[in-house]
Design a protein around this motif. Structure first.
Motif: not given
Length: 187
Positions: A109, A162-163, A166-167, A170
Motif C-alpha cells: 500500500k 481493505k478497510e 484504505d485508512s 488516507q
C-alpha cells in the motif's frame, strides 16, 4: 539472465533461478539481512514446501556470521514470515497466508501511494519521508491492526483488511500533505 543461470562450461552447480515476489524483495518491514535470508530459504525450498539448511549454510550464502543468521531467523519467525520446526536440523516453512501477511500488505500500500505522488516531489525528499513514515507509531499501529485480523478471523471481518488499508492510505495522504503542502496553484 538465462545465459548466467545455464552456464555449464566452467561449473555445473547452481543452474536456474530463485523466483522471489517483489512484495518480499521490496518489503519495507524487513531488514536487508531478513530479505537475504528469506530469499535464501526460498531458493532452498525451490518448489517444495520446506527446507533444511543449517545456519552455517545460510551464513555462507548471505555473507555473514551464523550468529547473525540465528538472530534474523528469529526475527523472521517472530514476524511470522517463516515457520521453524526445531529438531536436530531446523525445518523451515513459509506460512500459507504469506500472500496476505500484514507487513507485505502495508508495504505494498505504501509503494502504491509512492507511485501516485512520486512525480510531485523531489525523489530524495520522498525517500526520507517514507523512512520517517515506516518508523512511526502510526505505521506500527496499522500493522498491529492487520496482525490482529490474522490471529482470529471472524466471518463478519471479510473486508476488514481493505478497510484498514484504505485508512492507512488516507493516513499517508494526510501526512504527505503536511510534509509537502500544495503551492498556491494546487500543485
Amino acid at each position: 539472465m538465462d545465459k548466467v543461470s545455464q552456464e555449464s562450461e566452467f561449473t555445473s552447480l547452481h543452474k536456474g533461478f530463485t523466483k522471489v515476489p517483489h512484495k518480499i524483495h521490496r518489503c519495507y518491514g524487513l531488514s536487508q539481512y531478513e530479505k537475504l535470508i528469506l530469499v535464501d530459504l526460498i531458493a532452498y525450498m525451490s518448489d517444495k514446501a520446506q527446507c533444511y539448511p543449517t545456519h552455517e549454510m545460510i551464513a555462507r550464502n548471505v555473507g555473514s556470521s551464523s550468529k547473525t543468521i540465528e538472530r534474523h531467523i528469529k526475527e523472521l519467525a517472530d514476524k511470522k514470515l517463516i515457520l521453524v520446526s526445531q529438531g536436530k536440523n531446523n525445518t523451515y516453512y513459509l506460512p500459507n497466508y504469506l500472500h496476505c501477511h500484514p507487513l507485505l500488505l502495508i508495504s505494498e500500500k505504501t509503494h502504491e501511494f509512492i507511485g501516485s505522488v512520486r512525480k510531485q516531489v523531489n525523489e530524495r525528499e520522498l525517500t526520507l519521508w517514507v523512512q520517517e513514515v515506516i518508523k512511526s507509531e502510526e505505521y506500527k499501529a496499522f500493522i498491529a491492526q492487520l496482525q490482529k485480523l490474522n490471529v482470529r478471523r471472524l466471518p463478519f471481518e471479510k473486508f476488514a483488511e481493505k478497510e484498514i488499508l484504505d485508512s492507512y492510505a488516507q493516513f499517508l495522504r494526510i501526512e504527505f500533505g503536511k510534509r509537502f503542502p500544495p503551492d498556491e496553484n494546487g500543485q
